[in-house]
Design a protein around this motif. Structure first.
Motif, PDB file in Angstrom:
ATOM      1  N   ILE A  13     -36.367  26.198 -76.943  1.00  0.00           N
ATOM      2  CA  ILE A  13     -35.768  25.102 -76.174  1.00  0.00           C
ATOM      3  C   ILE A  13     -35.638  25.390 -74.685  1.00  0.00           C
ATOM      4  CG2 ILE A  13     -34.540  24.028 -78.083  1.00  0.00           C
ATOM      5  CD1 ILE A  13     -32.218  25.920 -76.191  1.00  0.00           C
ATOM      6  N   ILE A  14     -36.036  26.583 -74.242  1.00  0.00           N
ATOM      7  CA  ILE A  14     -35.865  26.932 -72.832  1.00  0.00           C
ATOM      8  C   ILE A  14     -36.647  25.988 -71.917  1.00  0.00           C
ATOM      9  CG2 ILE A  14     -37.760  28.619 -72.816  1.00  0.00           C
ATOM     10  CD1 ILE A  14     -36.066  30.279 -70.861  1.00  0.00           C
ATOM     11  N   ASN A  15     -37.725  25.421 -72.419  1.00  0.00           N
ATOM     12  CA  ASN A  15     -38.524  24.502 -71.610  1.00  0.00           C
ATOM     13  C   ASN A  15     -38.661  23.142 -72.288  1.00  0.00           C
ATOM     14  OD1 ASN A  15     -39.908  24.199 -69.119  1.00  0.00           O
ATOM     15  ND2 ASN A  15     -41.868  24.235 -70.193  1.00  0.00           N
ATOM     16  N   VAL A  16     -37.606  22.741 -73.037  1.00  0.00           N
ATOM     17  CA  VAL A  16     -37.579  21.449 -73.726  1.00  0.00           C
ATOM     18  C   VAL A  16     -36.270  20.738 -73.395  1.00  0.00           C
ATOM     19  CG1 VAL A  16     -37.582  20.282 -75.966  1.00  0.00           C
ATOM     20  CG2 VAL A  16     -38.995  22.304 -75.626  1.00  0.00           C
ATOM     21  N   PRO A  17     -36.319  19.589 -72.682  1.00  0.00           N
ATOM     22  CA  PRO A  17     -37.493  19.011 -72.029  1.00  0.00           C
ATOM     23  C   PRO A  17     -38.028  19.945 -70.936  1.00  0.00           C
ATOM     24  CG  PRO A  17     -35.655  17.458 -72.066  1.00  0.00           C
ATOM     25  CD  PRO A  17     -35.105  18.788 -72.437  1.00  0.00           C
TER      26      PRO A  17
END
Length: 272
Positions: A160-164
């Motif tokens: 989830i570090i780049n979500v969104p």
């Protein structure tokens, strides 16, 4: 057909056809080769109430067969339990599970059905889609919640570090992961002191934005906020919900429905 409105179809093309082409001959294809008599009678009875349609009565040369059973439940959990109870009865009477199907209107409705099937140890397969908890948006939100509850869950944090999308690339994530392994640290602990990782200058500010949000969500829980409130904060503060709204596709709408179904599950858990 009206179901093709999204492609520009208009039911008036059918309803007004004979007015535009008065010499046209109408041939009704009314014989049904698939269904039994009772199924057609039930379908005809329901469809007869529709407005704006060409009158047509389907018939079959097949026998009447078993009658259609209609049961109304007060809530989705009672409905799911009733369906699963019926499946268990059929199974005990010798019916193969492969001969039983559950049809539902939207993907979000599968969640409560799947949970009841799992609870009763009845194997199942979802056709034309994924199991509820295997869907991308569900995995994303569950990983957010898992990361808040247990920051040492490296896999959830990495998901989830780049979500969104926050502009935190795979190269940056690999550098942080390598640094964490070399120094015996959790991935999230390194994120909190990301300045210590060599060659991270460009991504530092973006990572700080991520950890600031995560720490805020953790603080909400520590202050005894409801899980449902944290759930809403995740979707709103990260922009996850807005991104789906902006996408505006049928798939995006289905994903929003799935997330709302998770919220229903959380609220039910809190109430119980």
């Amino acid at each position: 057909q009206s179901i093709y409105k999204f492609r520009g179809a208009d039911i008036s093309n059918i309803l007004n056809f004979e007015e535009i082409y008065p010499e046209a001959t109408v041939i009704k294809l009314e014989q049904n080769y698939r269904s039994t008599g009772h199924i057609l009678k039930a379908a005809n009875g329901v469809i007869a109430n529709n407005e704006g349609r060409k009158d047509k009565t389907l018939w079959t040369s097949k026998e009447d067969g078993e009658k259609v059973v209609f049961t109304r439940y007060e809530a989705e959990h009672a409905e799911a339990m009733g369906i699963v109870s019926k499946i268990k009865t059929l199974k005990n009477q010798g019916t193969s599970l492969g001969d039983i199907a559950i049809l539902y209107r939207t993907n979000a409705q599968s969640r409560v059905l799947e949970e009841k099937l799992i609870y009763e140890n009845l194997p199942y397969k979802v056709y034309g889609g994924q199991n509820f908890y295997a869907r991308k948006e569900i995995k994303d939100i569950v990983c957010y919640l898992k990361s808040i509850a247990n920051p040492a869950d490296d896999q959830s944090v990495k998901r989830i570090i780049n979500v969104p999308k926050r502009g935190i690339g795979a190269t940056s994530i690999d550098k942080i992961s390598d640094f964490a392994i070399e120094n015996g640290l959790d991935f999230y602990d390194v994120l909190l002191d990301v300045e210590e990782v060599p060659g991270m200058s460009r991504a530092v500010e973006k990572i700080h934005g991520f950890t600031k949000q995560m720490e805020h969500f953790k603080e909400m829980l520590n202050e005894q906020a409801y899980i449902s409130e944290v759930f809403d904060a995740i979707l709103d503060d990260t922009g996850y919900r807005q991104e789906l709204f902006n996408e505006g596709t049928d798939e995006a709408k289905a994903r929003i429905e799935n997330l709302e179904e998770v919220k229903n599950k959380i609220v039910k858990y809190e109430e119980d």
